[in-house]
Write a protein that holds these residues in place. Structure first.
Motif, PDB file in Angstrom:
ATOM      1  N   VAL A 107       1.550   5.054   0.017  1.00  0.00           N
ATOM      2  CA  VAL A 107       0.738   6.172   0.505  1.00  0.00           C
ATOM      3  C   VAL A 107       1.527   7.465   0.357  1.00  0.00           C
ATOM      4  O   VAL A 107       2.744   7.484   0.575  1.00  0.00           O
ATOM      5  CB  VAL A 107       0.329   5.965   1.979  1.00  0.00           C
TER       6      VAL A 107
ATOM      7  N   LYS B   8       0.836  -1.194   0.000  1.00  0.00           N
ATOM      8  CA  LYS B   8       0.000   0.000   0.000  1.00  0.00           C
ATOM      9  C   LYS B   8       0.877   1.252   0.000  1.00  0.00           C
ATOM     10  O   LYS B   8       1.236   1.782   1.051  1.00  0.00           O
ATOM     11  CB  LYS B   8      -0.908   0.013   1.237  1.00  0.00           C
TER      12      LYS B   8
ATOM     13  N   SER C  30      -4.023   3.916  -2.366  1.00  0.00           N
ATOM     14  CA  SER C  30      -4.493   4.370  -1.053  1.00  0.00           C
ATOM     15  C   SER C  30      -5.869   5.010  -1.101  1.00  0.00           C
ATOM     16  O   SER C  30      -6.493   5.214  -0.062  1.00  0.00           O
ATOM     17  CB  SER C  30      -3.489   5.373  -0.459  1.00  0.00           C
TER      18      SER C  30
ATOM     19  N   LEU D 233      -7.803   2.350   4.405  1.00  0.00           N
ATOM     20  CA  LEU D 233      -6.767   1.431   4.871  1.00  0.00           C
ATOM     21  C   LEU D 233      -7.343   0.335   5.761  1.00  0.00           C
ATOM     22  O   LEU D 233      -6.932  -0.830   5.686  1.00  0.00           O
ATOM     23  CB  LEU D 233      -5.672   2.205   5.612  1.00  0.00           C
TER      24      LEU D 233
END
Length: 409
Positions: free
Chosen positions: A52, A50, A138, A63
């Motif tokens: 971000v 992920k 994200s 998330l």
């Protein structure tokens, strides 16, 4: 001369109407696939990456949706490139909320190329433990069966990568509504059409999954670091290695939160010029997706040739009716929170046409506080110097930019 030109415009209108009809069928067929999808028990452990950058709207909820999955063994790695990134505190709260999950945060400012998202992936991949790697943006939110759905295609050894379509949901202001309609009324139907007639040859940025061995063969995430269209290149090189790219029978939510029409315009201009750079012929042919604008133009030419108001209005009304049907079908069958705004269709289509016209004149794109040049094949060449929005502060608060790319038709 007028008759030949009129016939040409009418021919383009015919192709545009056929596009709408096929898109409507595609939405119905794919929604049925999702509804009847039989997910096999695939317990292969997964690693979710992920990347971000900044405070995306509703970042916490996005998330958390990845952490609360109905799947036995998975690892999630969050990563930022700046120790001052305001997203860090949100990520830490998410990690603390799921103490029984395998969650971690990587903070690494090393840059491997001009695509900072791809650089972030290179940095966090070092901690990936499992052999199926999932990359998810994200600004995406998922259901609890997401990991089960994404892992399912990998039961087939010929599948090297998998990807998900996404729908738009989010803000209530005009810019956000139009941004959602771009995804739901244009991206989703356009993305479904190629897979109705051939194998998928690219991925969608909201979710890209790949086998570790295949990732190694294509050169790792380092192979993406100088391309703006990282999702397109990702799928393309997997296919070139002889593997299939599977379309998962699952749709994720892309959170759209545009501050202004100007920000929406720059996002869509970036998407348009990106598609134009990697598939110039396909981009030119995608003119038929400007359905309402084409019908109005055709109506004008028909009137100049026939002087019949009835024949002038007919193609416009018929096309508008199909657009409304498509809009409502997508909302009803492929989105989690249906938002019906058919009265915005003329505004949405006029906005799309303006983006398309401007996209033909230049190669500059704005992406996360940078101005870059996107060249043929989607490769980034250099930053434009002396730009007011240029910055080297990687962790600067994200200006509601969405990382996902549209389909390539």
């Amino acid at each position: 001369m007028l008759s030949i030109l009129t016939l040409s415009i009418v021919g383009i209108l015919g192709a545009s109407i056929i596009f709408l009809l096929i898109a409507i069928v595609g939405v119905i067929v794919f929604s049925r696939k999702i509804r009847l999808s039989n997910i096999a028990e695939n317990v292969t452990p997964l690693t979710v990456l992920k990347p971000v950058c900044g405070l995306e709207p509703k970042l916490m909820e996005n998330l958390r949706s990845f952490c609360d999955q109905d799947f036995p063994i998975y690892q999630i790695i969050f990563a930022v490139q700046n120790s001052n990134d305001p997203a860090i505190s949100v990520i830490e709260k998410v990690i603390a909320a799921f103490p029984d999950k395998d969650l971690s945060l990587v903070i690494d400012d090393q840059i491997h190329g001009m695509n900072l998202k791809a650089s972030n992936l290179v940095n966090m991949f070092k901690k990936a433990r499992y052999d199926i790697i999932i990359v998810a943006d994200s600004d995406v939110r998922v259901r609890r069966d997401y990991l089960k759905s994404v892992s399912n295609p990998f039961i087939d050894n010929k599948v090297g990568a998998a990807t998900c379509l996404y729908s738009g949901t989010g803000g209530n202001n005009l810019a956000s509504r139009l941004g959602m309609m771009f995804i739901n009324d244009w991206f989703l139907p356009s993305a479904l059409i190629p897979v109705m007639f051939s194998d998928l040859k690219f991925c969608f940025g909201a979710t890209m999954a790949i086998r570790r061995e295949v990732l190694t063969k294509i050169g790792g995430f380092e192979a993406l670091t100088d391309f703006l269209a990282d999702d397109y290149i990702f799928g393309k090189v997997v296919v070139e290695q002889g593997y299939k790219v599977a379309l998962v029978n699952h749709i994720v939510e892309n959170i759209v939160s545009e501050k202004s029409l100007a920000s929406l315009f720059h996002h869509e201009l970036r998407w348009a010029r990106t598609i134009r750079s990697v598939q110039p012929v396909g981009y030119a042919l995608s003119l038929i997706t400007e359905t309402l604008s084409i019908s109005i133009l055709a109506g004008v030419f028909i009137y100049l040739y026939t002087f019949s108001l009835a024949w002038t209005v007919l193609p416009i009304m018929f096309t508008l009716a199909l657009r409304i049907i498509l809009h409502c079908l997508v909302q009803n069958k492929l989105t989690c929170n249906a938002v019906y705004t058919p009265w915005l269709i003329p505004v949405r289509d006029l906005f799309s046409l303006s983006v398309r016209i401007i996209s033909l004149f230049g190669h500059r794109v704005r992406w996360r506080n940078q101005i870059m040049i996107v060249n043929k094949g989607g490769r980034l060449s250099h930053l434009v110097k002396n730009s007011k929005i240029q910055t080297t502060e990687i962790g600067k608060k994200n200006e509601n930019d969405t990382s996902s790319q549209p389909t390539y038709v």
